[in-house]
Design an enzyme around this catalytic site. Structure first.
Site, short mmCIF file in Angstrom:
data_model
loop_
_atom_site.label_atom_id
_atom_site.label_comp_id
_atom_site.label_asym_id
_atom_site.label_seq_id
_atom_site.Cartn_x
_atom_site.Cartn_y
_atom_site.Cartn_z
N SER A 1 0.92 -1.21 -0.15
CA SER A 1 0.00 0.07 -0.07
C SER A 1 0.81 1.25 -0.08
O SER A 1 2.03 1.17 0.22
CB SER A 1 -0.77 0.02 1.24
OG SER A 1 -0.20 0.33 2.48
N LYS A 2 0.26 2.43 -0.39
CA LYS A 2 1.08 3.68 -0.17
C LYS A 2 1.73 3.93 1.03
O LYS A 2 2.49 4.62 1.17
CB LYS A 2 0.05 4.71 -0.95
CG LYS A 2 -0.83 5.21 -0.03
CD LYS A 2 -1.39 6.39 -0.60
CE LYS A 2 -2.47 7.15 0.49
NZ LYS A 2 -3.13 8.60 -0.31
N ARG A 3 1.14 3.51 2.08
CA ARG A 3 1.88 3.77 3.38
C ARG A 3 2.81 2.84 3.70
O ARG A 3 3.87 3.25 4.76
CB ARG A 3 0.44 3.78 4.51
CG ARG A 3 -0.34 4.77 4.07
CD ARG A 3 -1.06 5.33 5.47
NE ARG A 3 -1.93 6.32 4.93
CZ ARG A 3 -1.75 7.69 4.85
NH1 ARG A 3 -0.36 8.36 5.15
NH2 ARG A 3 -2.72 8.57 4.41
#
Ligand code: GLU
Length: 511
Positions: A266-268
């Site tokens: 994920s982007k995090r």
């Protein structure tokens, strides 16, 4: 079919920066098109105004360009099917939605968001099936299938908001032929009546995507696995429009997984786990949060391309490093796997290290120059080359070039106190001064002559190698870091070597 001109598109929604999964989708489309002499299109899917993020489109275009991916047709370049931004094509979709309504494949629905939310909550409270607008529930809801025509027409005329939904046929098997996954069969009982056209007069992704793929003569839809659940709906749309014969071929790419394999990257994850997941840095315009990028972290675009090429595709050989030309030549969808690939941050660094080592001295000098400028140092080309020769091997990421070499260009201003306490013995200043006197007498100062002198000096003074070398390193660099002492001295030259001893000892004595 054999001579069909291949046309593929990369169709991002400008809802934020492009995750490396998106870059990989663009890359595979690009490789596929370039290999087969096809056309690569960039289409911006921006019909969801609520998710529009300013700057995202420019980010997508620029970051793909940094990776070396370009387009034959795009919003910027134009092309025979312009405009390539869906928000500029709204009139086109209106025609097509009317056709579906006329043919009975779509209908008007007047239920408000509040009403639908209440139904969702109710279903949740009952603990039964999640509410969806589908072939069962539509019979009890406010739409042009249940209301008498005069009534729904009146509603429309009165300005009541409405959407257009697809009328999913009952109890049919929809088959998606996927080039990667084979046949995927879904019963229509599991599909909901998705909204195709919204109350704001714009189509949803599904309608716009299918209509544009048709109008832009797309032959292959290569996209992420997250779109596989939408594919049956798209197949139905092709059928309802009567375009089944020219439906593009689908290829849904496997997910890129977190390094531990548990779920989609994920982007995090990137900043949490210490590696970038975006090609270039992105600053969220709303929260001002900064997400790190491969470019800013010191990765080379050719390394990023190789990292992504291997996340899903497998060359079938031991070859790991590919130029773009080699990838174009060897890429095929047949060699794209079904299963997700784990992102390996260490392997990513390995790729970069490999490409750093393949750079010429001049190319590395160019990469180092911005750091030199930033620190106001202007070494001669000759000196710069010598430094690069010494440090290049250890440079994994671009900033390493500077972090492992800055002390060649600047004298240390501080000396690591811990190292000093540890290595500086009562006799050290004396040994170093005597050694410096010997160095001063040298006619030829280089690695070899210095090495010979060190041998001779340590033997005659009765000190261990480390007792001389460690303090010398501290004086040269300010810490216990850096390349081999002889290389360091060789590049610095006799004068600078002695100067650093003198000024260093003075400073250390003052402490
Ligand atoms: N607009 C979709 C996205 O953001 C495109 C999906 C597709 O390629 O059909 O990924």
């Amino acid at each position: 079919m054999k001579d069909q001109h291949i046309r593929v598109r990369f169709a991002p929604s400008p809802t934020g920066p492009l995750h490396i999964g998106g870059v990989r989708t663009a890359l595979y489309n690009f490789l596929f098109a370039r290999k087969l002499g096809g056309t690569m299109i960039l289409r911006i899917e921006d019909t969801d105004q609520t998710r529009f993020v300013p700057g995202a489109e420019a980010y997508i275009v620029n970051s793909l360009a940094w990776c070396g991916l370009d387009f034959d047709e795009s919003p910027e370049k134009g092309g025979p099917h312009a405009p390539y931004r869906q928000s500029e094509r709204s009139d086109i979709y209106r025609d097509y939605i009317s056709r579906l309504i006329e043919n009975g494949h779509a209908y008007y629905a007047f239920d408000t968001e509040t009403e639908l939310n209440a139904l969702r909550d109710q279903a949740k409270a009952n603990g039964g099936r999640t509410f969806q607008y589908d072939q069962q529930t539509r019979k009890t809801l406010q739409n042009s299938l249940t209301l008498p025509e005069p009534e729904w027409r009146k509603l429309m005329e009165s300005g009541a908001p409405y959407v257009v939904r697809i009328k999913i046929p009952e109890n049919e098997q929809v088959v998606v032929h996927d080039l990667i996954r084979g046949e995927v069969v879904v019963n229509t009982a599991n599909l909901d009546d998705k909204v195709l056209f919204k109350s704001d007069g714009l189509p949803t992704y599904h309608l716009a995507n299918v209509v544009d793929d048709y109008l832009m003569k797309i032959t292959h839809v290569i996209r992420g696995e997250e779109w596989l659940p939408s594919a049956p709906l798209h197949v139905l749309l092709y059928r309802f429009f009567g375009w089944e014969d020219i439906m593009p071929k689908f290829a849904h790419l496997p997910l890129i997984l977190k390094p531990d394999g548990n779920g989609k990257l994920s982007k995090r994850d990137g900043d949490r786990l210490g590696f970038p997941v975006f090609p270039t840095e992105w600053k969220d315009p709303k929260t001002e949060e900064i997400y790190s990028g491969y470019r800013e972290s010191g990765y080379l675009p050719e390394a990023v391309i190789n990292i992504l090429a291997h996340l899903g595709w497998n060359p079938g050989t031991e070859q790991e490093l590919f130029t773009m030309a080699e990838l174009i030549q060897q890429f095929s969808l047949e060699r794209v796997g079904k299963h997700g690939s784990k992102f390996d941050p260490e392997k990513a660094k390995w790729f970069n290290h490999q490409y750093m080592q393949r750079k010429s001295e001049d190319e590395l000098a160019l990469l180092l120059k911005p750091y030199l400028m930033q620190h106001g140092v202007t070494p001669s080309e000759d000196f710069l080359t010598k430094v690069i020769r010494v440090v290049r091997e250890r440079a994994v990421l671009v900033p390493d070039l500077w972090n492992t070499s800055w002390f060649f260009f600047m004298r240390p201003e501080q000396y690591d106190q811990q190292v000093y306490q540890k290595i500086w013995q009562p006799g050290t200043t004396g040994w170093i001064s005597n050694f410096a006197k010997e160095v001063e007498k040298m006619d030829v100062f280089n690695k070899d002559t210095l090495h010979a002198l060190v041998q001779e000096f340590t033997t005659s003074a009765g000190v261990k190698m480390g007792q001389l070398m460690n303090p010398l390193r501290l004086l040269m660099v300010g810490s216990n870091q850096g390349p081999g002492m002889m290389d360091l001295a060789d590049v610095l030259g006799k004068e600078e070597f002695l100067e650093r001893i003198e000024t260093g000892i003075e400073k250390l004595n003052r402490l």
